[in-house]
Structure formats: C-alpha cells, structure tokens
Enzyme design. Structure first.
Site, PDB file in Angstrom:
ATOM      1  CB  ALA A 233      57.245 -15.133 -39.775  1.00  0.00           C
TER       2      ALA A 233
ATOM      3  N   GLY B 205      48.413 -19.482 -40.976  1.00  0.00           N
ATOM      4  CA  GLY B 205      49.817 -19.254 -41.311  1.00  0.00           C
ATOM      5  C   GLY B 205      50.093 -17.792 -41.583  1.00  0.00           C
ATOM      6  CG  ASN B 206      53.669 -16.265 -41.092  1.00  0.00           C
ATOM      7  OD1 ASN B 206      54.476 -16.584 -41.969  1.00  0.00           O
ATOM      8  ND2 ASN B 206      53.857 -16.579 -39.816  1.00  0.00           N
ATOM      9  NE  ARG B 207      49.939 -11.274 -46.601  1.00  0.00           N
ATOM     10  CZ  ARG B 207      49.004 -11.561 -47.489  1.00  0.00           C
ATOM     11  NH1 ARG B 207      49.328 -12.252 -48.579  1.00  0.00           N
ATOM     12  NH2 ARG B 207      47.762 -11.151 -47.321  1.00  0.00           N
ATOM     13  CB  SER B 208      57.419 -16.166 -43.312  1.00  0.00           C
ATOM     14  OG  SER B 208      58.796 -16.442 -43.342  1.00  0.00           O
TER      15      SER B 208
END
Length: 406
Positions: A275, A208-211
C-alpha cells in the site's frame, strides 16, 4: 507443497525434545504425514505416546523393527520420505550423522534417505563451539544438509549463550521452503512488495496507512511453496517474515521504487501488493514540528510519489522484464471500474481488486475477498478466504501466465 508431504522427524535426547512435539503437531495440522523416529535418549525426555497423539501415527525406535505391514522400517521410511528433519539434534547424533554411523534407527534411516536433510542443533554453548562440532557441521553442509539455528538465550544448564533450538514455527517455515524446491516455479525469481510506506514529516512523525503487510507476506510464502526465489521489498510489517525469503526493508515510497528498479533486470514476476503512499510532504522538517502559538493549525504541502508500477511498465517496454506483473487495487468505491482502469494504464497481466471498507477484508485482518481481473478473461470473484488461500490462488494464476509465455 507441504500438504500431503511425507516427513520423517528424528527426535534425539535433549531438553528441547518438547519443542519437537509442537513441531510434529504443526506439521500435521498443515496436512503433512509425519513419522517420528525417537532415539533412546529422546525417550528419557518425552514419551512416544505424545508424538503418536499429535500425529495419529505409530512412533518408531527399533533399528530391527518393521512397519505394521511387515516391511523393513528403515528402508521404507527412508524411501517414502520427502524430507528428513532432526530436531533437536544433539552433538552426539550430529557426530554420528557426519561420520556415517548406523547404530540406531535414526542414523541407519538417515543413511538410506535421499530426501533433503533439515537439522536443528540444540546443545550447550561450549559443545556447540567445539572445533569437532563445527567440523562435523561443515561436513554435513558440504553434503547438502540445511542447518537452522541454534539461537542464543537461556540454556538448560542455567547459563545464557548460543545453543537453544529454534522455535517450531521457524522449522515449519524451513520445511515449507525445502519442500517447495521441487515446485513449478523453481528457477523463477519473484519480487513482491508488501506493507505500507512511511513518508516522514519530521524526525518523529510520518504520513502512513493501515497496511499490515499480511497479504504480501502470504504471497511470499505461496511463491516459496512453489519453488520460486523470492525477494520481499517491504515497509513496516505487523507480521513475521517467511523463512527463506530475501528481505529488503524500506520506509518510503521513493525507497521502495528504487529497490524494485534495482531488482527488475532479474525479475520474472513482480507483484505489487504494498500500500504505497501516493503523496509525500514536499519538505521534511529537520526538527520536531511544534504546536503553533495560540492554537493555530498546520498546513502541509504534499507532492506526488512515483507510481512504482507505472515506472516498471516503462522499463518493461524496453527490457521485457518482468515477464509478469501483478497489481493490487485497494478501493473504497467503483471497485471493478477503478481496477480495470489500473490494469490497462499500467500494462499489468493481472490485478487483484478488493474493497478495503469491508470489515472482514483488506487492511489488518487475516481474511480477504478479492476479484481477479485480466485483459483477456472475465473477472473472477473469489469468496471470503484466508489471505494464505487468496495468495495461493494468485500464485496459481501467475504460474499459468508464465507457462503461457514459455
């Protein structure tokens, strides 16, 4: 649309009257002019001084009263209102509104008011479920009233059940939605992607990512404020959904792409604020991946995810939909060059570029510093703003782009 709006807040006699004070305060804080009308029953639970303190305006309770300038209270309060909210709404006042009674200042003002009517019922569970109450509600719905709640939970009697008034922020969202129905995007459908995506590795892990989804949600609120019908296609979010939005929850980039394409034939504006992961694992393990014996590492093969805006651009060339597309470029280097390249490659009308390495902009924070780029105009660098303010600026550009295509 809520800033500068004239809102009438009717408060009736229930324990949830304390929530009405929070609502009056929140409405005032966002720039609305709030005039409070209290019933006799409401005065048994909360004083007029409380509402005067949070709104800075006199409170009204006399059916024969006048405004400070001598005008008839119920006629002019009704005439000037952009929205009438009754919160809490007791079963008694609900019945009086449904039957058109005019025996106090609130009900006579309601009869004279042509603005939208927003109702927040609050009562004991059996009162709520009574056929008479439900019939009265249906009468008001048929006349165009908007009813929010009630919720289930702890009631004043000590019992648990349905009958709790919704929270003030929910009513604030509903008020924003109703006031926005007169905005310049009325009749337009805006689809927004928000949040990050989760690309599964196994049943318990993902890439995943930090969005947080805050920017996408702010855009949805700004679009609702301008009257648009809004679909929010979102991955996992760290922020509440706006009232009135059509929410489509997804997890992976592939699911988000499919959801966007399903909406495309009826979309006027697409804003790709999510994102989206560029890659996903080539294979997803059916069982949890275990540590390798002897402390060995793990190699994961990744494959490309669909480029949602590129796929949309190909379909747009055939169908003409959406009319306007907006992308985001979250970059860590060469901000303007990378954003310009994406703008041209994906056939966008507008791209929003931001440096996500900045501590006060990008992922997880409430502020952003962006540059707006279009093919036919020089870059517009915005100062550090709240994400809500950035969203409002973007939606003003979107409105102008739609107007140019009319």
């Amino acid at each position: 649309m809520i800033e500068g709006a004239r809102i009438l807040l009717g408060v009736t006699g229930g324990i949830a009257a304390y929530k009405a004070a929070f609502l009056a305060s929140r409405l005032t804080q966002v720039g609305a002019r709030v005039d409070v009308i209290m019933t006799t029953g409401a005065a048994r639970f909360i004083t007029s001084l409380t509402f005067q303190g949070v709104t800075g305006r006199p409170v009204h309770d006399d059916v024969f009263g006048s405004l400070p300038d001598g005008r008839i209270a119920h006629v002019n309060l009704a005439k000037e209102a952009d929205l009438l909210i009754v919160a809490p709404l007791t079963a008694h006042t609900l019945a009086r509104l449904a039957h058109g009674l005019a025996d106090d200042l609130l009900t006579v003002t309601a009869l004279a008011c042509t603005a939208p009517l927003l109702l927040a019922p609050a009562m004991e569970e059996h009162m709520w479920q009574h056929p008479a109450t439900q019939a009265n509600l249906e009468t008001l719905r048929q006349r165009g009233a908007f009813i929010v709640g009630p919720l289930s939970g702890h009631l004043a009697s000590g019992a648990s059940g349905i009958g709790r008034m919704v929270e003030p922020d929910d009513l604030l969202g509903a008020a924003r939605y109703l006031l926005g129905r007169r905005g310049p995007l009325t009749g337009r459908r805006v689809v927004i992607t928000a949040g990050g995506t989760h690309e599964p590795l196994d049943p318990v892990r993902f890439i995943g990512n930090r969005s947080s989804g805050k920017m996408g949600v702010a855009l949805a609120e700004a679009a609702l404020d301008l009257g648009a019908d809004v679909a929010l296609i979102h991955g996992p979010l760290a922020v509440a959904l706006p009232w009135g939005v059509e929410a489509v929850a997804v997890e992976s980039a592939q699911q988000m792409c499919e959801a966007v394409l399903a909406q495309q034939p009826t979309t006027d504006v697409l804003i790709g604020a999510a994102a989206v992961a560029d890659f996903r694992p080539a294979a997803v393990a059916e069982q949890k991946i275990k540590k390798q014996p002897g402390g060995g590492g793990l190699t994961i093969e990744l494959v490309r995810n669909p480029d949602i805006l590129a796929v949309v651009a190909a379909q747009r060339a055939l169908s003409g939909r959406p009319l306007v597309t907006v992308g985001f470029a979250a970059e860590t280097e060469n901000l303007h060059a990378n954003a310009q390249a994406k703008l041209a490659a994906k056939g966008l009308n507008l791209i929003v570029a931001n440096d996500v390495t900045a501590s006060d902009a990008g992922f997880g924070v409430d502020t952003n510093r962006v540059t707006l780029l279009a093919l036919d105009s020089p870059p517009e660098a915005l100062p550090l703003l709240s994400k809500a303010a950035v969203a409002a600026q973007i939606m003003q550009r979107v409105t102008a782009l739609l107007r140019g295509q009319a």
